[in-house]
Scaffold this active site. Structure first.
Site, short mmCIF file in Angstrom:
data_model
loop_
_atom_site.label_atom_id
_atom_site.label_comp_id
_atom_site.label_asym_id
_atom_site.label_seq_id
_atom_site.Cartn_x
_atom_site.Cartn_y
_atom_site.Cartn_z
N ASP A 67 0.83 -1.20 0.00
CA ASP A 67 0.00 0.00 0.00
C ASP A 67 0.87 1.25 0.00
O ASP A 67 2.07 1.19 0.23
CB ASP A 67 -1.00 0.00 1.18
CG ASP A 67 -0.40 -0.50 2.49
OD1 ASP A 67 0.83 -0.56 2.61
OD2 ASP A 67 -1.18 -0.83 3.39
N ASN A 134 -9.12 -1.54 12.62
CA ASN A 134 -10.49 -1.70 12.12
C ASN A 134 -10.64 -2.96 11.27
O ASN A 134 -11.60 -3.10 10.53
CB ASN A 134 -10.88 -0.47 11.29
CG ASN A 134 -9.93 -0.25 10.13
OD1 ASN A 134 -8.98 -1.02 9.95
ND2 ASN A 134 -10.16 0.78 9.34
N HIS A 136 -8.58 -3.84 8.85
CA HIS A 136 -8.09 -3.73 7.47
C HIS A 136 -6.86 -4.60 7.24
O HIS A 136 -6.11 -4.90 8.16
CB HIS A 136 -7.84 -2.27 7.06
CG HIS A 136 -6.64 -1.61 7.66
ND1 HIS A 136 -6.56 -0.24 7.84
CD2 HIS A 136 -5.46 -2.08 8.12
CE1 HIS A 136 -5.39 0.08 8.36
NE2 HIS A 136 -4.70 -1.02 8.54
N GLU A 141 -10.06 -0.89 3.64
CA GLU A 141 -10.84 -0.40 4.77
C GLU A 141 -12.26 -0.98 4.74
O GLU A 141 -12.83 -1.19 3.67
CB GLU A 141 -10.96 1.13 4.68
CG GLU A 141 -9.62 1.86 4.67
CD GLU A 141 -8.97 1.92 6.05
OE1 GLU A 141 -8.59 0.86 6.57
OE2 GLU A 141 -8.84 3.02 6.59
C1 F6R Z 1 0.93 -1.40 6.39
C2 F6R Z 1 -0.41 -1.94 6.27
C3 F6R Z 1 -1.38 -1.93 7.39
C4 F6R Z 1 -0.78 -2.38 8.73
C5 F6R Z 1 -1.83 -2.37 9.83
C6 F6R Z 1 -1.25 -2.74 11.18
O1 F6R Z 1 1.63 -1.54 5.16
O2 F6R Z 1 -0.76 -2.36 5.23
O3 F6R Z 1 -2.45 -2.76 7.04
O4 F6R Z 1 -0.25 -3.67 8.58
O5 F6R Z 1 -2.42 -1.10 9.91
O6 F6R Z 1 -0.30 -1.78 11.53
P1 F6R Z 1 0.58 -1.95 12.84
O7 F6R Z 1 1.45 -3.15 12.62
O8 F6R Z 1 1.39 -0.68 12.93
O9 F6R Z 1 -0.35 -2.13 13.98
#
Ligand code: F6R
Length: 240
Positions: A67, A134, A136, A141
């Site tokens: 992403d 959430n 994702h 999302e």
């Molecule tokens: C990052 C991504 C997000 C994170 C997710 C968890 O490239 O795609 O989906 O993996 O938001 O983030 P952390 O590990 O910081 O809790």
């Protein structure tokens, strides 16, 4: 096994990183030309550092971006490509990358080019993912169907709030590009890393509720994905 997902509960975040590094290292040794979808965020950082410490040879690997924020330049400290490069590509000496959006201003063109490059690779061998607050995966999302394609998304308030922590007061971009759920779910091996008490509720929903667009990660049920959780995120022992 919870709904076709293999759940492993590790004592703490360090044990989780070591186990994840074992699995990723095994996958690279079995196929040195592995294509890997690479999450950024906090959770996988210890795993990537552990792989680098072990001296994994990833020179034949293709790292595929998961992403990226829209409207953020490569040198902007918020750029997810920059984060991925510093944490994964450079320390492991990764030979090839597939970027999402890199240098392409038109988002639709960026998504099309990404899809073509992933197809040319023959798809994704291994997806290394984190779990959003959430539910994702990438920036898929909620609500999000299991077939959602690679596209532009508007970030939800939960994602904006959790990402604000990374950027020390700088505004979090509101729109992003994400690999689609279709790309993620068709990966031949999926590894979801979940650490910390703050992920407890969303992990329980991911594994225990019937799959729903309200929790995009719940689409992992039935894929055979491996979920590595530390005890803070999953206080019981497996199974879910
Ligand atoms: C990052 C991504 C997000 C994170 C997710 C968890 O490239 O795609 O989906 O993996 O938001 O983030 P952390 O590990 O910081 O809790």
């Amino acid at each position: 096994m919870a709904g076709g997902v293999k759940l492993e509960v590790l004592e703490d975040a360090d044990a989780l990183a070591r186990r994840a590094a074992d699995l990723i290292g095994d996958a690279v040794r079995a196929n040195p030309a592995l294509s890997v979808l690479v999450a950024t965020g906090h959770t996988p950082m210890a795993t990537y550092a552990e792989l680098a410490r072990r001296g994994l040879d990833a020179s034949g690997v293709t790292a595929v971006q998961l992403d990226e924020y829209l409207g953020v330049g490569e040198d902007d400290p918020r750029s997810l490509w920059g984060w991925m490069r510093r944490a994964f590509v450079e320390p492991l000496g990764v030979g090839k990358v597939v970027r999402l959006g890199g240098g392409i201003f038109d988002p639709d063109t960026a998504c099309r080019r990404y899809g073509a490059e992933v197809s040319a690779l023959g798809g994704i061998d291994l997806a290394v993912l984190g779990l959003g607050p959430n539910g994702h995966l990438g920036f898929n999302e909620p609500p999000c169907g299991r077939g959602a394609p690679t596209r532009v998304v508007t970030l939800t308030p939960e994602s904006l709030a959790s990402n604000a922590g990374y950027w020390e007061g700088r505004a979090v971009p509101r729109r992003a590009l994400t690999a689609g759920m279709d790309v993620i779910l068709s990966a031949r091996q999926i590894l979801l890393l979940v650490s910390g008490e703050h992920k407890r509720g969303v992990l329980a929903r991911t594994l225990r509720e019937p799959p729903t667009p309200g929790v995009p990660a719940s689409w992992l049920q039935g894929t055979g994905a491996t979920v590595l959780a530390d005890r803070a995120a999953w206080p019981g022992t497996a199974p879910a």
